[in-house]
Design a protein around this motif. Sequence first.
Motif, PDB file in Angstrom:
ATOM      1  N   SER A 119       1.025  -1.135   0.102  1.00 26.72           N
ATOM      2  CA  SER A 119      -0.002  -0.617  -0.029  1.00 26.72           C
ATOM      3  C   SER A 119       0.940   1.185  -0.185  1.00 26.72           C
ATOM      4  O   SER A 119       2.134   1.064   0.235  1.00 26.72           O
ATOM      5  N   ALA A 120      -0.017   2.353  -0.633  1.00 26.32           N
ATOM      6  CA  ALA A 120       1.025   3.587  -0.205  1.00 26.32           C
ATOM      7  C   ALA A 120       1.123   4.128   1.371  1.00 26.32           C
ATOM      8  O   ALA A 120       2.977   4.626   1.383  1.00 26.32           O
ATOM      9  N   GLU A 121       0.393   3.618   1.932  1.00 23.13           N
ATOM     10  CA  GLU A 121       1.140   3.994   3.138  1.00 23.13           C
ATOM     11  C   GLU A 121       2.402   3.219   4.000  1.00 23.13           C
ATOM     12  O   GLU A 121       2.901   3.525   4.769  1.00 23.13           O
ATOM     13  N   GLN A 122       2.552   0.974   3.500  1.00 22.05           N
ATOM     14  CA  GLN A 122       3.566   0.995   3.153  1.00 22.05           C
ATOM     15  C   GLN A 122       5.138   1.060   3.123  1.00 22.05           C
ATOM     16  O   GLN A 122       6.171   1.266   3.475  1.00 22.05           O
ATOM     17  N   GLN A 124       4.988   4.522   2.266  1.00 17.21           N
ATOM     18  CA  GLN A 124       5.519   5.997   3.179  1.00 17.21           C
ATOM     19  C   GLN A 124       6.728   5.423   4.114  1.00 17.21           C
ATOM     20  O   GLN A 124       7.314   6.061   4.345  1.00 17.21           O
ATOM     21  N   THR A 125       5.830   4.046   4.689  1.00 14.46           N
ATOM     22  CA  THR A 125       6.805   3.764   5.822  1.00 14.46           C
ATOM     23  C   THR A 125       8.284   3.434   5.617  1.00 14.46           C
ATOM     24  O   THR A 125       9.036   3.758   6.510  1.00 14.46           O
TER      25      THR A 125
END
Length: 178
Positions: A119-122, A124-125
């Motif tokens: 995912s985009a969040e993963q 980014q992290t």
Amino acid sequence: MLNINTLARPYAKAAYEFASAAGQVDAWSAMLALTAAAVTEPAIISELANPKLTREGKVAFLKQMCEDNIDETFGNFLRVLGENGRLTLLPTVQEIFEAVKAEANRTVEVEVQSAFELSAEQLQTLAAALSKRLDRTVEPKATVNPALIGGLHIRAGDLVIDGSIRGRLNKLAEALKS
């Protein structure tokens, strides 16, 4: 025999220094990408290999092919490459130019392979954690590789982090063989 990178590096560094001083790094990057792609086209390769064409003629041909997309100073750069018989080095010059640009901007492109789409969040992290570890701005390029089974395989230049299940199974197999 000289290595192609050895031949291309001075041109790439000179191009970057000029573009940086003129505040045109992105423009030069685009012009280099265009001309590097052009000299890899079969029709252009055969024209540039034509023994009847002089070095000046080869430069004029390439400039004509790209005339709407290059400026006068870049045309002069092509002329210098042509005078030295180095037009075929353009793809390598472009590659080194981009590496010098990334080094100057303190950025690194990181190839991230995963068994499943991230995912985009993963992403980014992961980019934030890698930025801290590498002390650079990270630009992740995610690809899906089901052969990994699970986990991640990360490549940032010379650094490789294999946290995949496939990698762990390979290590276990090696340990059992020895």
